[in-house]
Scaffold this active site. Structure first.
Site, PDB file in Angstrom:
ATOM      1  CG  ASP A 202      34.860  42.531  65.953  1.00  0.00           C
ATOM      2  OD1 ASP A 202      34.423  41.396  66.197  1.00  0.00           O
ATOM      3  OD2 ASP A 202      34.540  43.542  66.614  1.00  0.00           O
TER       4      ASP A 202
ATOM      5  CG  ASP B 115      28.429  41.732  67.603  1.00  0.00           C
ATOM      6  OD1 ASP B 115      27.315  42.209  67.340  1.00  0.00           O
ATOM      7  OD2 ASP B 115      28.704  40.528  67.443  1.00  0.00           O
TER       8      ASP B 115
HETATM    9  C1  XBP Z   1      30.914  40.157  70.195  1.00  0.00           C
HETATM   10  C2  XBP Z   1      30.234  39.134  71.009  1.00  0.00           C
HETATM   11  C3  XBP Z   1      28.942  38.621  70.642  1.00  0.00           C
HETATM   12  C4  XBP Z   1      27.713  39.501  70.812  1.00  0.00           C
HETATM   13  C5  XBP Z   1      26.464  38.659  70.862  1.00  0.00           C
HETATM   14  O1  XBP Z   1      31.274  39.608  68.951  1.00  0.00           O
HETATM   15  O2  XBP Z   1      30.824  38.652  71.952  1.00  0.00           O
HETATM   16  O3  XBP Z   1      28.760  37.539  71.483  1.00  0.00           O
HETATM   17  O4  XBP Z   1      27.811  40.168  72.063  1.00  0.00           O
HETATM   18  O5  XBP Z   1      26.378  37.777  69.829  1.00  0.00           O
HETATM   19  P1  XBP Z   1      32.431  40.235  67.986  1.00  0.00           P
HETATM   20  P2  XBP Z   1      25.623  36.334  69.933  1.00  0.00           P
HETATM   21  O6  XBP Z   1      33.488  39.161  67.916  1.00  0.00           O
HETATM   22  O7  XBP Z   1      31.761  40.472  66.656  1.00  0.00           O
HETATM   23  O8  XBP Z   1      32.924  41.500  68.604  1.00  0.00           O
HETATM   24  O9  XBP Z   1      24.549  36.387  70.951  1.00  0.00           O
HETATM   25  O10 XBP Z   1      25.110  36.122  68.518  1.00  0.00           O
HETATM   26  O11 XBP Z   1      26.699  35.339  70.311  1.00  0.00           O
HETATM   27 MG    MG Z   2      33.814  43.326  68.654  1.00  0.00          MG
END
Ligand code: XBP
Ligand code: MG
Length: 253
Positions: free
Chosen positions: A9, A11
């Protein structure tokens, strides 16, 4: 079955990005003369909706009762674009580093011949800029498969993004391990049949991570060892390929 691939993953797992996304959302509100400001505790709740634009739209719908849906969708698109502009400026300014152990484990996985993939709700451009600024010039070569928010019909917790990664890798779920930081991500990976390890992040501390093989503070470095919060790391103080294989074996037997 042998471990063939590691799926990460982004973020919260590769990097602690959410504080920067949050700051950028509030900057977008301000720049458009909107009086909303999201607190950290509200953002923690709003993270239950994956994907920045979907999250903003959910907030607008809840906070503008009776407002025309199309107008709210249009506002969400504009706010998200401004949020992304601000987020990327922060990446360019070097505000975000990769989390402990991420680059080390990626290097070890590549040396061990594992395929590497990314399954994230964030946009492709955000991911690529994060890699370039936090991972350095060679990071564009790290991943064999990258699936980002725009690639899946449904965001996490739906399994779509992980199913797409598996299809592109050409591997069954039982040949892979996923690393996630949130309940949302665990549900998505598990829905695709994947064993999941969790590294808690600043916005997901204390979630229950039901079904995870192990819950860790981070991936660990030789001089900064991880804490094992749940499950076992078989005495290891950082996540390495041997430990991934051990977890994989236990999870798939
Ligand atoms: C986490 C998310 C993302 C970020 C923002 O992603 O939900 O939406 O908060 O990104 P991950 P965008 O699956 O990597 O944990 O504004 O580019 O959508
Ligand atoms: Mg994440």
């Amino acid at each position: 079955m042998k471990l063939m691939a590691l799926i990460l993953d982004v973020d919260g797992t590769l990097a602690e990005t959410e504080t920067t996304h949050l700051k950028a959302v509030n900057g977008a509100f301000e720049s458009m003369d909107l009086s909303w400001r999201w607190s950290r505790s509200l953002y923690r709740e709003l993270l239950a909706t994956a994907g920045g634009r979907a999250r903003i739209l959910r907030f607008l719908i809840e906070n503008c009762p009776g407002e025309n849906r199309e107008a709210l969708e249009d506002l969400a698109v504009r706010l998200h674009a401004e949020k992304d502009r601000r987020y990327r400026a922060s990446l360019e300014a070097g505000e975000i580093r990769l989390r402990p152990g991420a680059e080390r484990l990626i290097g070890e996985a590549r040396s061990a011949g594992l395929a590497l993939a990314v399954a994230t709700a964030t946009g492709r451009k955000n991911f690529e800029m994060l890699l370039r600024h936090a991972g350095g010039p060679e990071s564009s070569e790290w991943f064999d498969v990258v699936c980002t928010g725009g690639d899946a019909a449904r965001h996490k917790p739906a399994p779509d993004i992980y199913l797409q990664v598996l299809a592109k890798l050409g591997l069954p779920a039982g040949a892979c391990v996923a690393i996630e930081d949130s309940n949302l991500g665990v549900a998505s990976a598990q829905g695709a049949g994947l064993p999941v390890v969790v590294t808690e992040s600043s916005f997901t501390t204390g979630e229950d991570f039901v079904g995870a093989i192990a819950v860790l503070s981070d991936l660990g470095e030789p001089d900064q060892t991880m804490k094992v919060l749940r499950g076992t790391a078989f005495g290891k103080r950082l996540v390495d390929i041997e430990l991934l294989r051990r977890w994989h074996q236990e999870a798939t037997k």
